[in-house]
Design a protein around this motif. Structure first.
Motif, PDB file in Angstrom:
ATOM      1  N   GLU A  71     -19.244  26.827  27.610  1.00  0.00           N
ATOM      2  CA  GLU A  71     -19.741  27.473  26.405  1.00  0.00           C
ATOM      3  C   GLU A  71     -19.495  26.598  25.190  1.00  0.00           C
ATOM      4  OE1 GLU A  71     -19.199  31.665  23.949  1.00  0.00           O
ATOM      5  OE2 GLU A  71     -18.087  31.263  25.776  1.00  0.00           O
ATOM      6  N   VAL A  72     -20.548  26.329  24.440  1.00  0.00           N
ATOM      7  CA  VAL A  72     -20.444  25.537  23.223  1.00  0.00           C
ATOM      8  C   VAL A  72     -20.573  26.466  22.036  1.00  0.00           C
ATOM      9  CG1 VAL A  72     -21.429  23.667  21.877  1.00  0.00           C
ATOM     10  CG2 VAL A  72     -21.463  23.551  24.373  1.00  0.00           C
ATOM     11  N   PRO A  73     -19.493  26.692  21.292  1.00  0.00           N
ATOM     12  CA  PRO A  73     -19.531  27.616  20.166  1.00  0.00           C
ATOM     13  C   PRO A  73     -20.525  27.152  19.112  1.00  0.00           C
ATOM     14  CG  PRO A  73     -17.286  27.001  20.726  1.00  0.00           C
ATOM     15  CD  PRO A  73     -18.189  26.088  21.476  1.00  0.00           C
ATOM     16  N   THR A  74     -21.136  28.100  18.431  1.00  0.00           N
ATOM     17  CA  THR A  74     -22.109  27.760  17.400  1.00  0.00           C
ATOM     18  C   THR A  74     -21.447  27.163  16.175  1.00  0.00           C
ATOM     19  OG1 THR A  74     -21.943  30.012  16.525  1.00  0.00           O
ATOM     20  CG2 THR A  74     -23.685  29.577  18.118  1.00  0.00           C
ATOM     21  N   THR A  75     -20.139  27.382  16.030  1.00  0.00           N
ATOM     22  CA  THR A  75     -19.449  26.864  14.849  1.00  0.00           C
ATOM     23  C   THR A  75     -18.857  25.488  15.057  1.00  0.00           C
ATOM     24  OG1 THR A  75     -17.429  27.998  15.552  1.00  0.00           O
ATOM     25  CG2 THR A  75     -18.855  29.138  13.971  1.00  0.00           C
ATOM     26  N   GLY A  76     -18.909  24.961  16.260  1.00  0.00           N
ATOM     27  CA  GLY A  76     -18.365  23.630  16.454  1.00  0.00           C
ATOM     28  C   GLY A  76     -18.282  23.260  17.911  1.00  0.00           C
ATOM     29  N   PRO A  77     -18.050  21.991  18.208  1.00  0.00           N
ATOM     30  CA  PRO A  77     -17.991  21.526  19.585  1.00  0.00           C
ATOM     31  C   PRO A  77     -16.678  21.877  20.231  1.00  0.00           C
ATOM     32  CG  PRO A  77     -17.522  19.743  18.093  1.00  0.00           C
ATOM     33  CD  PRO A  77     -17.870  20.933  17.244  1.00  0.00           C
ATOM     34  N   PRO A  78     -16.635  22.024  21.557  1.00  0.00           N
ATOM     35  CA  PRO A  78     -15.387  22.333  22.235  1.00  0.00           C
ATOM     36  C   PRO A  78     -14.499  21.108  22.337  1.00  0.00           C
ATOM     37  CG  PRO A  78     -17.116  22.013  23.823  1.00  0.00           C
ATOM     38  CD  PRO A  78     -17.750  21.911  22.471  1.00  0.00           C
ATOM     39  N   ALA A  79     -13.167  21.379  22.329  1.00  0.00           N
ATOM     40  CA  ALA A  79     -12.157  20.354  22.584  1.00  0.00           C
ATOM     41  C   ALA A  79     -12.539  19.011  21.989  1.00  0.00           C
ATOM     42  CB  ALA A  79     -11.918  20.256  24.082  1.00  0.00           C
ATOM     43  N   ALA A  80     -12.464  17.954  22.836  1.00  0.00           N
ATOM     44  CA  ALA A  80     -12.692  16.627  22.290  1.00  0.00           C
ATOM     45  C   ALA A  80     -13.975  16.024  22.800  1.00  0.00           C
ATOM     46  CB  ALA A  80     -11.533  15.716  22.667  1.00  0.00           C
ATOM     47  N   GLU A  81     -14.659  15.347  21.918  1.00  0.00           N
ATOM     48  CA  GLU A  81     -15.835  14.587  22.280  1.00  0.00           C
ATOM     49  C   GLU A  81     -15.526  13.126  22.025  1.00  0.00           C
ATOM     50  OE1 GLU A  81     -18.898  16.049  19.793  1.00  0.00           O
ATOM     51  OE2 GLU A  81     -19.291  17.802  21.017  1.00  0.00           O
ATOM     52  N   THR A  82     -16.140  12.240  22.767  1.00  0.00           N
ATOM     53  CA  THR A  82     -15.920  10.827  22.573  1.00  0.00           C
ATOM     54  C   THR A  82     -16.985  10.252  21.655  1.00  0.00           C
ATOM     55  OG1 THR A  82     -14.990  10.649  24.794  1.00  0.00           O
ATOM     56  CG2 THR A  82     -15.695   8.607  23.729  1.00  0.00           C
ATOM     57  N   PRO A  83     -16.581   9.642  20.539  1.00  0.00           N
ATOM     58  CA  PRO A  83     -17.564   9.057  19.636  1.00  0.00           C
ATOM     59  C   PRO A  83     -18.348   7.955  20.331  1.00  0.00           C
ATOM     60  CG  PRO A  83     -15.408   9.210  18.601  1.00  0.00           C
ATOM     61  CD  PRO A  83     -15.218   9.512  20.048  1.00  0.00           C
ATOM     62  N   THR A  84     -19.622   7.823  20.021  1.00  0.00           N
ATOM     63  CA  THR A  84     -20.455   6.797  20.621  1.00  0.00           C
ATOM     64  C   THR A  84     -21.079   5.938  19.537  1.00  0.00           C
ATOM     65  OG1 THR A  84     -22.353   8.323  20.633  1.00  0.00           O
ATOM     66  CG2 THR A  84     -20.994   8.236  22.610  1.00  0.00           C
ATOM     67  N   SER A  85     -21.338   4.681  19.890  1.00  0.00           N
ATOM     68  CA  SER A  85     -22.001   3.735  19.002  1.00  0.00           C
ATOM     69  C   SER A  85     -21.282   3.577  17.663  1.00  0.00           C
ATOM     70  CB  SER A  85     -23.459   4.183  18.755  1.00  0.00           C
ATOM     71  OG  SER A  85     -24.147   4.300  19.973  1.00  0.00           O
ATOM     72  N   ALA A  86     -19.980   3.639  17.670  1.00  0.00           N
ATOM     73  CA  ALA A  86     -19.219   3.459  16.433  1.00  0.00           C
ATOM     74  C   ALA A  86     -19.137   1.973  16.096  1.00  0.00           C
ATOM     75  CB  ALA A  86     -17.814   4.034  16.593  1.00  0.00           C
ATOM     76  N   PRO A  87     -19.148   1.627  14.805  1.00  0.00           N
ATOM     77  CA  PRO A  87     -18.991   0.228  14.410  1.00  0.00           C
ATOM     78  C   PRO A  87     -17.692  -0.347  14.958  1.00  0.00           C
ATOM     79  CG  PRO A  87     -19.705   1.563  12.550  1.00  0.00           C
ATOM     80  CD  PRO A  87     -19.362   2.514  13.647  1.00  0.00           C
ATOM     81  N   GLU A  88     -17.662  -1.644  15.141  1.00  0.00           N
ATOM     82  CA  GLU A  88     -16.519  -2.303  15.764  1.00  0.00           C
ATOM     83  C   GLU A  88     -15.224  -2.068  14.990  1.00  0.00           C
ATOM     84  OE1 GLU A  88     -15.173  -6.807  17.204  1.00  0.00           O
ATOM     85  OE2 GLU A  88     -17.187  -6.423  16.437  1.00  0.00           O
ATOM     86  N   ASN A  89     -15.308  -2.039  13.662  1.00  0.00           N
ATOM     87  CA  ASN A  89     -14.099  -1.883  12.850  1.00  0.00           C
ATOM     88  C   ASN A  89     -13.826  -0.430  12.468  1.00  0.00           C
ATOM     89  OD1 ASN A  89     -16.322  -1.662  11.217  1.00  0.00           O
ATOM     90  ND2 ASN A  89     -15.420  -2.714   9.463  1.00  0.00           N
ATOM     91  N   ALA A  90     -14.535   0.510  13.091  1.00  0.00           N
ATOM     92  CA  ALA A  90     -14.334   1.928  12.775  1.00  0.00           C
ATOM     93  C   ALA A  90     -12.994   2.415  13.332  1.00  0.00           C
ATOM     94  CB  ALA A  90     -15.479   2.762  13.336  1.00  0.00           C
ATOM     95  N   LEU A  91     -12.413   3.381  12.650  1.00  0.00           N
ATOM     96  CA  LEU A  91     -11.125   3.944  13.055  1.00  0.00           C
ATOM     97  C   LEU A  91     -11.349   5.267  13.793  1.00  0.00           C
ATOM     98  CD1 LEU A  91      -7.977   3.862  12.825  1.00  0.00           C
ATOM     99  CD2 LEU A  91      -8.237   5.208  10.721  1.00  0.00           C
ATOM    100  N   PRO A  92     -10.922   5.379  15.053  1.00  0.00           N
ATOM    101  CA  PRO A  92     -11.079   6.637  15.792  1.00  0.00           C
ATOM    102  C   PRO A  92     -10.085   7.684  15.314  1.00  0.00           C
ATOM    103  CG  PRO A  92      -9.937   5.037  17.150  1.00  0.00           C
ATOM    104  CD  PRO A  92     -10.346   4.303  15.891  1.00  0.00           C
ATOM    105  N   LEU A  93     -10.559   8.901  15.100  1.00  0.00           N
ATOM    106  CA  LEU A  93      -9.721   9.982  14.590  1.00  0.00           C
ATOM    107  C   LEU A  93     -10.089  11.300  15.267  1.00  0.00           C
ATOM    108  CD1 LEU A  93      -9.963   9.061  10.797  1.00  0.00           C
ATOM    109  CD2 LEU A  93      -7.921   8.811  12.206  1.00  0.00           C
ATOM    110  N   PHE A  94      -9.262  12.334  15.014  1.00  0.00           N
ATOM    111  CA  PHE A  94      -9.516  13.668  15.534  1.00  0.00           C
ATOM    112  C   PHE A  94      -9.304  14.689  14.424  1.00  0.00           C
ATOM    113  CE2 PHE A  94      -8.269  11.007  19.034  1.00  0.00           C
ATOM    114  CZ  PHE A  94      -9.147  11.355  20.049  1.00  0.00           C
TER     115      PHE A  94
END
Length: 215
Positions: free
Chosen positions: A49-72
């Motif tokens: 179930e995917v809530p209408t107010t937001g994604p469940p748990a964690a998603e993995t970012p895709t196509s992020a720039p090389e120098n981007a900082l991963p966060l949660f």
């Protein structure tokens, strides 16, 4: 004249036994088919179930720039307008330190930003979810916030305060000075690094439009 062929009792018994075994095998095969089919139907029906107010748990970012900082982020909802997101915060006193984050046409309500998943505690029953994303703050250097990525990645509040003190003694002016003023105001407001990251991201992604998100 009789043309009927006579069969022995053994032949008749074997024929009956073979018929029974074939019947049992057919029932087993049909039962297995029904079980597998029902199982697939249950999975498709219940799914994740995917809530209408937001994604469940964690998603993995895709196509992020090389120098981007991963966060949660700790996400409480996603809205189509800034007004509806702000109204959502105003109606919940527990979101006093939350912020509205704009990304594309969506407005996210976040209350904390961490470097790791373990920093972000969520509760599906309360409607909160862990949102994985990456931020590219390289463009912020042009407006005097070149240290933004360093601050976002910091794990000790004392080091951030030391950086602020060092920059103050350096006598910077203009936009660089504004960055340090913002840092001073935020660290006076809270010592929680998750809130500091959140407020910085909110300001530099909306008011300054230099922090870019990838989900």
């Amino acid at each position: 004249m009789k043309f009927g062929k006579r069969y022995s009792n053994a032949t008749v018994f074997m024929a009956m036994l073979q018929g029974i075994l074939i019947g049992v095998a057919a029932v087993v095969v049909i039962g297995l088919v029904l079980i597998v089919t029902k199982g697939k139907g249950d999975i498709n029906a219940s799914g994740e179930e995917v809530p209408t107010t937001g994604p469940p748990a964690a998603e993995t970012p895709t196509s992020a720039p090389e120098n981007a900082l991963p966060l949660f982020a700790k996400q409480h909802g996603v809205f189509s307008t800034a007004e509806s997101a702000a109204q959502f915060i105003a109606e919940d006193s527990s979101l006093a330190k939350a912020a509205v984050i704009q990304a594309g046409e969506n407005y996210f309500v976040w209350s904390a930003v961490g470097l790791t998943e373990s920093e972000i505690e969520t509760n599906g029953n309360e409607g909160t979810y862990r949102k994985a994303f990456s931020v590219d703050a390289s463009a912020c250097g042009a407006i005097g916030a070149g240290k933004l990525r360093e601050v976002l990645a910091e794990t000790e509040i004392d080091k951030i305060k030391k950086l602020i003190a060092e920059q103050k003694s350096g006598g910077e002016e203009g936009e660089v000075k504004d960055f340090h003023k913002n840092m001073t105001a935020i660290t006076a407001f809270t010592s929680d690094l998750r809130i500091i990251r959140l407020q910085l991201l909110s300001y530099y992604s909306s008011a300054k439009n230099c922090a870019k998100f990838t989900f």
